[in-house]
Design an enzyme around this catalytic site. Structure first.
Site, PDB file in Angstrom:
ATOM      1  CE  LYS A 103      -3.785  -0.152   2.549  1.00  0.00           C
ATOM      2  NZ  LYS A 103      -4.645  -0.307   3.751  1.00  0.00           N
ATOM      3  CE  LYS A 120      -2.855   4.449   3.173  1.00  0.00           C
ATOM      4  NZ  LYS A 120      -4.127   4.475   3.940  1.00  0.00           N
TER       5      LYS A 120
HETATM    6  N1  C2G Z   1     -12.344   7.041   5.628  1.00  0.00           N
HETATM    7  C1  C2G Z   1     -13.443   7.906   5.683  1.00  0.00           C
HETATM    8  N2  C2G Z   1     -13.244   9.236   5.779  1.00  0.00           N
HETATM    9  C2  C2G Z   1     -11.983   9.740   5.826  1.00  0.00           C
HETATM   10  C3  C2G Z   1     -10.870   8.873   5.796  1.00  0.00           C
HETATM   11  C4  C2G Z   1     -11.079   7.513   5.702  1.00  0.00           C
HETATM   12  O1  C2G Z   1     -14.604   7.455   5.638  1.00  0.00           O
HETATM   13  N3  C2G Z   1     -11.819  11.093   5.909  1.00  0.00           N
HETATM   14  C5  C2G Z   1     -12.599   5.600   5.511  1.00  0.00           C
HETATM   15  C6  C2G Z   1     -11.983   5.007   4.256  1.00  0.00           C
HETATM   16  O2  C2G Z   1     -12.852   5.214   3.139  1.00  0.00           O
HETATM   17  C7  C2G Z   1     -11.876   3.530   4.632  1.00  0.00           C
HETATM   18  C8  C2G Z   1     -11.605   3.591   6.146  1.00  0.00           C
HETATM   19  O3  C2G Z   1     -11.987   4.916   6.587  1.00  0.00           O
HETATM   20  O4  C2G Z   1     -13.113   2.861   4.396  1.00  0.00           O
HETATM   21  C9  C2G Z   1     -10.146   3.355   6.479  1.00  0.00           C
HETATM   22  O5  C2G Z   1      -9.384   4.330   5.787  1.00  0.00           O
HETATM   23  P1  C2G Z   1      -7.841   3.995   5.456  1.00  0.00           P
HETATM   24  O6  C2G Z   1      -7.158   3.565   6.690  1.00  0.00           O
HETATM   25  O7  C2G Z   1      -7.299   5.098   4.626  1.00  0.00           O
HETATM   26  O8  C2G Z   1      -8.054   2.696   4.517  1.00  0.00           O
HETATM   27  P2  C2G Z   1      -7.204   2.323   3.220  1.00  0.00           P
HETATM   28  O9  C2G Z   1      -5.771   2.601   3.477  1.00  0.00           O
HETATM   29  O10 C2G Z   1      -7.890   2.911   2.070  1.00  0.00           O
HETATM   30  O11 C2G Z   1      -7.312   0.712   3.239  1.00  0.00           O
HETATM   31  O12 C2G Z   1      -8.232  -3.540   1.466  1.00  0.00           O
HETATM   32  C10 C2G Z   1      -8.744  -2.236   1.693  1.00  0.00           C
HETATM   33  C11 C2G Z   1      -7.683  -1.338   2.265  1.00  0.00           C
HETATM   34  O13 C2G Z   1      -7.066  -1.935   3.387  1.00  0.00           O
HETATM   35  C12 C2G Z   1      -8.303   0.001   2.637  1.00  0.00           C
END
Ligand code: C2G
Length: 129
Positions: A45, A47
């Site tokens: 990812k 990250k």
């Molecule tokens: N999210 C949200 N609003 C934000 C930031 C994040 O609703 N301002 C939601 C994202 O859409 C996601 C969840 O919070 O559903 C977790 O966000 P992240 O940790 O950024 O997830 P991500 O890195 O996109 O990982 O296999 C799927 C991945 O692991 C998703």
């Protein structure tokens, strides 16, 4: 009992994540959160997390909407997770809209609106001001 699953890194944990977790839990009775491991974040990812998996897991487990935290260590585990944890509904923020529609053969798939004004990137940028 309606069982929900969602996936993410949740670092740095903020109210946008909480908004998502609250609404995901409101979709059913039991919420499983598959939390991206440090290795998955780094290798797949692009990250680098501020908090380790264990610390992010402890934070999520302290949230009353969350019933179980499991590791997410690859992109391919979702359909297996859905079967293993008897999931009825897969929920993700709508930044992923369409990406996981293939899971519809296993369970319902729902994309919820992100909280637009907050992100870890914005937090880090604002802290530098
Ligand atoms: N999210 C949200 N609003 C934000 C930031 C994040 O609703 N301002 C939601 C994202 O859409 C996601 C969840 O919070 O559903 C977790 O966000 P992240 O940790 O950024 O997830 P991500 O890195 O996109 O990982 O296999 C799927 C991945 O692991 C998703």
């Amino acid at each position: 009992m309606k069982r929900i699953i969602t996936y993410g890194t949740f670092d740095l944990l903020h109210y946008g994540h909480i908004n998502l977790l609250r609404r995901a839990k409101q979709q059913g009775d039991y919420l499983v959160v598959a939390l991206s491991t440090d290795k998955f974040n780094k290798d797949s990812k692009d990250k680098v997390c501020y908090f380790s998996y264990e610390k992010r897991k402890a934070l999520l487990e302290a949230i009353r909407f969350v019933d179980l935290v499991i590791p997410e260590d690859n992109w391919e585990q979702k359909s297996t997770d859905i079967e293993l944890y008897h999931i009825d509904k897969f929920v993700m923020g709508d930044d992923w809209v369409g990406h996981f529609d293939f899971l519809k053969e296993h369970c319902e798939v729902v994309y919820l609106a992100r909280t637009p004004e907050i992100s870890t990137t914005k937090i880090k940028a604002d802290m530098k001001k």
